[in-house]
Design a protein around this motif. Structure first.
Motif, PDB file in Angstrom:
ATOM      1  N   VAL A 270       1.065  -1.334   0.056  1.00 21.38           N
ATOM      2  CA  VAL A 270      -0.059  -0.075   0.079  1.00 21.38           C
ATOM      3  C   VAL A 270       0.975   1.227  -0.256  1.00 21.38           C
ATOM      4  N   ALA A 271       1.916   1.259   0.884  1.00 23.98           N
ATOM      5  CA  ALA A 271       2.771   2.271   0.917  1.00 23.98           C
ATOM      6  C   ALA A 271       3.639   2.450  -0.392  1.00 23.98           C
ATOM      7  N   THR A 272       4.053   1.593  -1.112  1.00 19.02           N
ATOM      8  CA  THR A 272       4.455   1.603  -2.414  1.00 19.02           C
ATOM      9  C   THR A 272       3.642   2.085  -3.412  1.00 19.02           C
ATOM     10  N   LYS A 273       2.439   1.607  -3.392  1.00 21.89           N
ATOM     11  CA  LYS A 273       1.440   2.344  -4.398  1.00 21.89           C
ATOM     12  C   LYS A 273       1.196   3.802  -4.252  1.00 21.89           C
ATOM     13  N   ILE A 274       1.150   4.067  -2.881  1.00 26.59           N
ATOM     14  CA  ILE A 274       1.003   5.400  -2.602  1.00 26.59           C
ATOM     15  C   ILE A 274       2.247   6.546  -3.170  1.00 26.59           C
ATOM     16  N   ASP A 275       3.360   5.909  -2.907  1.00 27.63           N
ATOM     17  CA  ASP A 275       4.519   6.608  -3.146  1.00 27.63           C
ATOM     18  C   ASP A 275       4.626   6.641  -4.931  1.00 27.63           C
ATOM     19  N   VAL A 276       4.162   5.513  -5.186  1.00 24.43           N
ATOM     20  CA  VAL A 276       4.242   5.442  -7.060  1.00 24.43           C
ATOM     21  C   VAL A 276       3.281   6.406  -7.442  1.00 24.43           C
ATOM     22  N   SER A 277       2.139   6.707  -6.859  1.00 24.04           N
ATOM     23  CA  SER A 277       1.090   7.519  -7.272  1.00 24.04           C
ATOM     24  C   SER A 277       1.632   8.884  -7.206  1.00 24.04           C
ATOM     25  N   LEU A 279       4.868   9.839  -7.127  1.00 24.75           N
ATOM     26  CA  LEU A 279       5.928  10.108  -8.000  1.00 24.75           C
ATOM     27  C   LEU A 279       5.448  10.268  -9.609  1.00 24.75           C
ATOM     28  N   ARG A 280       4.342   9.627  -9.838  1.00 22.60           N
ATOM     29  CA  ARG A 280       3.529   9.818 -11.263  1.00 22.60           C
ATOM     30  C   ARG A 280       3.196  11.275 -11.348  1.00 22.60           C
ATOM     31  N   ASP A 285       6.062  13.161 -17.435  1.00 28.01           N
ATOM     32  CA  ASP A 285       6.417  13.830 -18.567  1.00 28.01           C
ATOM     33  C   ASP A 285       5.445  13.935 -19.714  1.00 28.01           C
ATOM     34  N   ALA A 286       4.102  13.334 -19.312  1.00 26.37           N
ATOM     35  CA  ALA A 286       2.971  13.213 -20.125  1.00 26.37           C
ATOM     36  C   ALA A 286       3.059  12.473 -21.630  1.00 26.37           C
ATOM     37  N   SER A 287       4.350  11.680 -21.686  1.00 26.51           N
ATOM     38  CA  SER A 287       4.523  10.913 -22.904  1.00 26.51           C
ATOM     39  C   SER A 287       3.921   9.523 -22.738  1.00 26.51           C
ATOM     40  N   ALA A 288       3.336   9.052 -24.053  1.00 22.58           N
ATOM     41  CA  ALA A 288       2.576   7.895 -24.014  1.00 22.58           C
ATOM     42  C   ALA A 288       3.384   6.702 -23.413  1.00 22.58           C
ATOM     43  N   ASP A 289       4.852   6.544 -23.739  1.00 22.38           N
ATOM     44  CA  ASP A 289       5.538   5.295 -23.057  1.00 22.38           C
ATOM     45  C   ASP A 289       5.627   5.605 -21.641  1.00 22.38           C
ATOM     46  N   ALA A 290       5.674   6.836 -21.044  1.00 19.42           N
ATOM     47  CA  ALA A 290       5.594   6.977 -19.531  1.00 19.42           C
ATOM     48  C   ALA A 290       4.497   6.709 -18.914  1.00 19.42           C
ATOM     49  N   VAL A 297       3.040  -0.410 -13.608  1.00 18.31           N
ATOM     50  CA  VAL A 297       3.605  -0.663 -12.326  1.00 18.31           C
ATOM     51  C   VAL A 297       2.319  -0.732 -11.317  1.00 18.31           C
ATOM     52  N   LEU A 298       1.292   0.315 -11.495  1.00 16.76           N
ATOM     53  CA  LEU A 298       0.365   0.267 -10.582  1.00 16.76           C
ATOM     54  C   LEU A 298      -0.500  -0.874 -10.702  1.00 16.76           C
ATOM     55  N   ARG A 299      -0.523  -1.340 -11.767  1.00 19.74           N
ATOM     56  CA  ARG A 299      -1.450  -2.655 -12.076  1.00 19.74           C
ATOM     57  C   ARG A 299      -0.715  -3.896 -11.364  1.00 19.74           C
TER      58      ARG A 299
END
Length: 459
Positions: A270-277, A279-280, A285-290, A297-299
């Motif tokens: 849960v902490a990792t998911k919060i941190d990833v969110s 960071l996102r 950078d709004a690119s399609a690949d990113a 990662v979230l999935r």
């Protein structure tokens, strides 16, 4: 070896007694043989004495008939004279034949002299009768009055008396031997009877001792069997208790592992998911690949959380401890039966008394194993799960419409799942039954638990 030697010492008197009886039998048979020989000797001697007596009687009859005729000149006396004289030679031949057939050659000289004296005596009798016919009665009487006939008759009597004495001595000797053999036979019979009684007593004593020994062995064997049965029951109970204890420990370890996964791994994910969110939002950078990478990662984090929940529920259903048995069973049916595409009909009592923790997890695991067997092996289309309760017992029935099974093969098999289920139920004082409703009809799986053992307030 000591027992074998003792047995040989015990049976030695019996073998010796049997040998003595055999020896006495041989001696007795020999005595009987001698008795038969003595009897034959006695019979032959008596027969020869009778022949000699008859021979003397014929001589006396002939002499009496001759004298009576010469004194009375009555010819009737001559009718007795001729038969007596004619029978003398055949009778003498018979006597000689009997003596020779009996092997009594020593008496042959006496018989020869007897034949000579008989010829002299018969010649004297015939000579007097010839004088009577040729001259007159006085001439015949004068010949009779001479001592020639008297001396011949005296010699005949003496010779016959010698033969009588010989036969009498032979008879006495045979009779003495017969009596001695008879006494010996009686003695041997008495000894054999006594020995037989002694052997019977010894055999009875040995048999009684052997019976007592066998009884002691049987008692010792029964005692050993009882001790073995006691040890088997004790060890079985120990294994049963150990297995129950291992199951309890395993469930507690599963519960501890489930709590640790929930508290530690769940918190990390849960902490990792919060941190990833976060960071996102900051680094995107709004690119399609990113965006694709951030979504992946979230999935993965969401799938990890779902996997964590499934692992925790399999280790220790949270519903079982937080809500109760009925809710946990309903969740189990949804997660297993309906997910497998089978129709399920459920029936639960309301309200259901609260079960002890060990009883709750045991019922849950047994139902879980039963449903898993139906899904894997029954090829069923529908399942019925029925839970009923009365004042004394809790009953759970799982029934399917699958292919059924062979009860004899199932009883002979060593299915570990069924053994584990039966152990869980019996550890709580219950009973489990699995029966086939028929080929192509289905299977019924049912177990009953006493409330006195599984109620929370009874523990």
């Amino acid at each position: 070896m000591r027992t074998f030697a003792a047995d040989r010492l015990v049976y030695a008197p019996m073998l010796l007694g049997i040998a003595l009886i055999g020896a006495m039998f041989l001696v007795a048979e020999s005595g009987h043989s001698r008795l038969r020989d003595a009897t034959a000797v006695v019979a032959g001697s008596q027969q020869r004495q009778a022949q000699l007596s008859r021979y003397l009687q014929l001589l006396l009859d002939g002499e009496s008939a001759q004298r009576s005729f010469l004194l009375t000149e009555d010819t009737r006396y001559l009718s007795e004279f001729d038969p007596a004289i004619r029978r003398l030679d055949p009778l003498l031949d018979e006597i000689v034949s009997d003596y020779r057939s009996a092997g009594l050659e020593a008496e042959a000289a006496h018989l020869d002299r007897l034949r000579k004296l008989t010829g002299i005596k018969v010649g004297d009798l015939l000579g007097s009768l010839r004088l009577y016919g040729e001259r007159d009665r006085n001439a015949a009487l004068a010949l009779v009055n001479t001592d020639i006939g008297q001396r011949t008759m005296a010699d005949l009597r003496g010779l016959l008396q010698q033969l009588y004495d010989i036969e009498g001595e032979r008879l006495r000797t045979a009779a003495a031997a017969w009596r001695a053999d008879l006494r010996m036979s009686r003695l041997l019979l008495t000894a054999a009877t006594t020995l037989s009684l002694v052997l019977v007593l010894l055999a009875g004593f040995q048999f009684a001792r052997d019976v007592r020994r066998r009884e002691r062995q049987n008692l010792e064997l029964d005692e050993r069997n009882r001790e073995l049965d006691r040890l088997v029951r004790q060890r079985t109970q120990m294994l049963f208790n150990l297995s129950s204890r291992l199951q309890q420990v395993a469930e507690r370890e599963k519960a501890a592992l489930a709590r640790e996964l929930h508290d530690e791994l769940g918190g990390l994910l849960v902490a990792t998911k919060i941190d990833v969110s976060w960071l996102r939002r900051r680094c995107d950078d709004a690119s399609a690949d990113a965006a694709l990478r951030w979504e992946r990662v979230l999935r993965c984090l969401d799938e990890g959380l779902q996997l964590k929940r499934r692992v925790i529920e399999n280790l220790r259903p949270t519903l079982l401890d937080n809500v109760g048995l009925v809710a946990a069973l309903q969740w189990l049916v949804d997660e297993s039966v309906r997910r497998a595409g089978l129709e399920c009909r459920e029936s639960y009592p309301e309200p259901l008394p609260e079960l002890a923790p060990d009883a709750r997890i045991a019922v849950f695991r047994v139902v879980q194993e039963g449903l898993l067997n139906v899904i894997k092996h029954a090829a069923a289309r529908s399942i019925d799960v029925v839970v009923t309760s009365n004042d004394a017992e809790l009953t759970v029935v799982i029934r399917d419409d699958g292919v059924g099974f062979d009860e004899e093969r199932a009883a002979a098999s060593q299915a570990h799942g069924l053994i584990g289920m039966r152990h869980r139920i019996e550890a709580l004082g219950g009973r489990l039954e699995v029966r086939s409703l028929g080929a192509g009809v289905g299977t019924e799986f049912a177990f009953t638990l006493p409330w006195a053992r599984i109620r929370r307030d009874a523990v």
